[in-house]
Design a protein around this motif. Structure first.
Motif, short mmCIF file in Angstrom:
data_model
loop_
_atom_site.label_atom_id
_atom_site.label_comp_id
_atom_site.label_asym_id
_atom_site.label_seq_id
_atom_site.Cartn_x
_atom_site.Cartn_y
_atom_site.Cartn_z
N GLY A 106 55.87 43.76 34.22
CA GLY A 106 55.12 42.67 34.53
C GLY A 106 55.46 42.06 35.70
O GLY A 106 56.33 42.24 36.67
N MET A 107 54.66 40.66 36.09
CA MET A 107 54.65 39.99 37.11
C MET A 107 54.30 38.58 36.75
O MET A 107 53.13 38.39 36.18
N ASP A 108 55.21 37.54 36.94
CA ASP A 108 54.58 36.04 36.79
C ASP A 108 54.24 35.65 38.20
O ASP A 108 54.78 35.88 39.26
N ASN A 109 52.98 34.99 38.45
CA ASN A 109 52.64 34.81 39.79
C ASN A 109 51.80 33.48 39.80
O ASN A 109 50.59 33.58 39.22
N TYR A 110 52.57 32.46 40.28
CA TYR A 110 51.69 31.19 40.52
C TYR A 110 51.38 30.83 41.95
O TYR A 110 50.10 30.55 42.36
N GLY A 111 52.46 31.14 42.64
CA GLY A 111 52.46 30.77 44.04
C GLY A 111 51.11 31.37 44.97
O GLY A 111 50.63 30.55 45.60
N ASP A 112 50.98 32.74 44.71
CA ASP A 112 49.72 33.24 45.56
C ASP A 112 48.49 32.53 45.23
O ASP A 112 47.49 32.85 45.94
N PHE A 113 48.39 32.06 43.84
CA PHE A 113 47.11 31.58 43.37
C PHE A 113 46.98 30.22 43.81
O PHE A 113 45.91 29.45 43.30
N ASN A 114 48.14 29.31 44.40
CA ASN A 114 48.12 28.03 44.46
C ASN A 114 47.45 27.64 45.72
O ASN A 114 48.02 27.13 46.79
N ASN A 115 46.03 27.66 45.78
CA ASN A 115 45.24 26.90 46.81
C ASN A 115 45.37 27.78 47.92
O ASN A 115 45.31 27.46 49.01
N GLN A 116 45.69 29.16 47.92
CA GLN A 116 45.78 30.04 49.22
C GLN A 116 44.42 30.97 49.28
O GLN A 116 44.51 31.85 50.25
N GLY A 117 43.44 30.65 48.39
CA GLY A 117 42.19 31.23 48.82
C GLY A 117 42.22 32.90 48.63
O GLY A 117 42.89 33.43 47.96
N GLN A 118 41.28 33.48 49.34
CA GLN A 118 41.24 34.92 49.07
C GLN A 118 42.43 35.63 49.67
O GLN A 118 42.56 36.65 49.32
N ILE A 119 43.07 35.09 50.67
CA ILE A 119 44.21 35.55 51.16
C ILE A 119 45.44 35.48 50.24
O ILE A 119 46.19 36.66 49.82
N GLY A 120 45.55 34.60 49.53
CA GLY A 120 46.73 34.75 48.25
C GLY A 120 46.04 35.69 47.34
O GLY A 120 47.16 36.28 46.68
N SER A 121 44.77 35.91 46.90
CA SER A 121 44.35 36.57 45.93
C SER A 121 44.57 38.15 46.49
O SER A 121 45.14 39.10 45.54
N ASP A 122 44.47 38.34 47.66
CA ASP A 122 44.63 39.64 48.14
C ASP A 122 46.01 39.87 47.87
O ASP A 122 46.92 41.18 47.80
N LYS A 123 47.11 39.08 48.32
CA LYS A 123 48.83 38.91 48.27
C LYS A 123 48.80 39.47 46.86
O LYS A 123 49.61 40.40 46.45
N ALA A 124 48.54 38.70 45.80
CA ALA A 124 48.56 39.10 44.29
C ALA A 124 48.02 40.17 44.24
O ALA A 124 48.79 41.26 43.44
N ASN A 125 46.93 41.00 44.58
CA ASN A 125 46.51 42.17 44.13
C ASN A 125 47.39 43.36 44.70
O ASN A 125 47.71 44.40 44.21
N SER A 126 47.95 43.15 45.95
CA SER A 126 48.74 43.91 46.52
C SER A 126 50.12 44.17 45.69
O SER A 126 50.68 45.40 45.67
N LYS A 127 50.62 43.10 45.17
CA LYS A 127 51.65 43.13 44.11
C LYS A 127 51.33 43.93 42.86
O LYS A 127 52.16 44.32 42.36
N LEU A 128 50.23 43.63 42.38
CA LEU A 128 49.97 44.01 41.35
C LEU A 128 49.57 45.56 41.18
O LEU A 128 49.76 46.23 40.46
N LYS A 129 49.21 46.13 42.59
CA LYS A 129 49.23 47.53 42.79
C LYS A 129 50.43 48.17 42.67
O LYS A 129 50.51 49.23 42.16
N ILE A 130 51.57 47.48 43.04
CA ILE A 130 52.88 48.07 42.88
C ILE A 130 53.01 48.39 41.53
O ILE A 130 53.64 49.52 41.14
N LEU A 131 52.81 47.34 40.57
CA LEU A 131 53.16 47.37 39.49
C LEU A 131 52.14 48.41 38.71
O LEU A 131 52.54 49.37 38.03
#
Length: 409
Positions: A289-314
């Protein structure tokens, strides 16, 4: 991160004192879970061999199998305290159901009050009353086909007043975590807390007397240092030993066999090596698992893509090791002073959960309360955004789950 919210959430009596036990007869057609493919090592007959507990109950094995299979086509949507935490303390049905007509697919609960030093197991005790409400909600969720997951904001072992490192002295922060390890001054104290956890899990039973499967997520967000089990207060080896001890004690000493074990740092990692730096080993973890608030905290698509890359590792690790990948906590909290982000659910979150062929079994939002919300309840500005998200092809509320506690025929 929601460190600034937890004190409000967990010290608020109002958040947890209204319980909804409304029934939910699903009207939508169930997903058909595809049989194993030639390249898929997981089968209905060997599922237990990939689990932390090969002696898990048949319903727990089925949950593991179905969560793993679900991720190929859907991500289950959940919320912490969905039956007790409402925006503006509205009560009634879960806020997700108020919005969509269906309850969440995952219900999050916590052991914080159950293992509190003030819980004396007496009917007139507030903490014991919270314990009973959590038990009732877990049983209601199970009866509806909802997945149950438990976190644990365990108070530190000295005065047991807080789970935040900021409330502790320097000496307490330096010694608290290692003191609960075998041979440590507070290991017996920790075992008594685990005895309580084991007692609750061992008495969670369905209508036919079967044990209710649960996901247990101890010592979460350990890569940060806001909790007393955080990275600044224990070595990687000490963290691994504490996690391993917890699993071994519940599984082997206490004989609890209805648990899936979840490992979930916050979002600080960017590589698999980083992610696994405190990993206790495949024999101790069912859910990556991963907890992730920071990448979704008003960072738009850039933050979404960062979160996606971390979820891909999982996701990649879970595919390789036959584990379950999950976004174990996330959200963007809306208040009177913090407006909703346009298309946060239907575009930003959904793309993070689905891009690059990742397979995420479930996502869980933090709880709503009097002052703010993570999930719109049907009366606020981003109501339509959440409903659109919930209806997307790869989203699942309870109405579009398969029978999670039965192996597919």
């Amino acid at each position: 991160m929601k460190k600034h919210l937890l004190k409000i959430i967990y010290l608020s009596v109002a958040v947890l004192i209204v319980t909804s036990c409304s029934s939910d007869k699903d009207s939508a057609e169930e997903i058909i879970v595809d049989p194993p493919t030639q390249n898929d090592p997981l089968t209905t007959s060997n599922a237990a061999s990939y689990m932390v507990d090969p002696s898990a109950t048949k319903e727990t094995v089925a949950l593991f199998y179905n969560l793993k299979r679900l991720a190929k086509t859907k991500t289950a949507i959940g919320q912490q305290d969905a039956f007790t935490g409402f925006y503006k303390d509205a009560g009634g049905d879960s806020d997700i159901k108020k919005n969509t007509g269906f309850d969440p697919a995952v219900l999050g609960s916590d052991f914080i009050f159950i293992t509190d030093k003030n819980n004396n197991n007496q009917a007139d005790n507030w903490f014991y009353q919270q314990e009973q409400k959590v038990i009732v909600d877990t049983k209601v969720a199970y009866a509806k086909g909802i997945i149950n997951t438990f976190s644990w904001h365990l108070r530190e072992p000295n005065k047991e007043d807080s789970f935040y490192a900021s409330d502790m002295t320097s000496e307490q922060k330096a010694t608290a975590f290692r003191s609960i390890l075998p041979g440590g001054a507070n290991n017996e104290w920790y075992k008594k807390k685990l005895d309580k956890v084991a007692s609750v899990f061992s008495n969670l039973k369905g209508s036919n007397g079967e044990l209710i499967p649960v996901i247990f997520r101890p010592f979460h967000e350990f890569d940060g240092s806001w909790f007393w089990w955080g990275a600044d207060f224990c070595t990687p080896d000490e963290y691994k030993k504490a996690y391993q001890f917890t699993v071994d004690y519940l599984k082997n000493t206490k004989g609890v066999h209805n648990i899936l074990y979840a490992f979930s740092p916050d979002n600080s990692y960017t590589t698999e090596t980083n992610y696994l730096s405190r990993y206790p080993g495949d024999k101790y973890v069912d859910i990556i698992g991963m907890d992730n608030y920071g990448d979704f905290n008003n960072q738009g698509q850039i933050g979404s893509d960062k979160a996606n890359s971390k979820l891909k590792i999982l996701s990649d690790y879970a595919k390789a090791k036959v584990k379950i990948a999950a976004l174990t906590e996330t959200g963007y909290r809306v208040t009177t002073s913090t407006p909703a982000i346009t298309d946060w659910f239907s575009t930003l979150l959904y793309s993070a959960l689905t891009k690059n062929d990742i397979q995420i079994s479930y996502v869980m939002f933090w709880n709503n309360n009097a002052d703010g919300y993570y999930v719109p309840n049907g009366t606020v500005s981003n109501t339509a955004d959440f409903k659109t998200y919930s209806l997307k092809t790869k989203s699942a509320l309870v109405n579009s789950l398969p029978k999670m506690y039965e192996m597919p025929k």
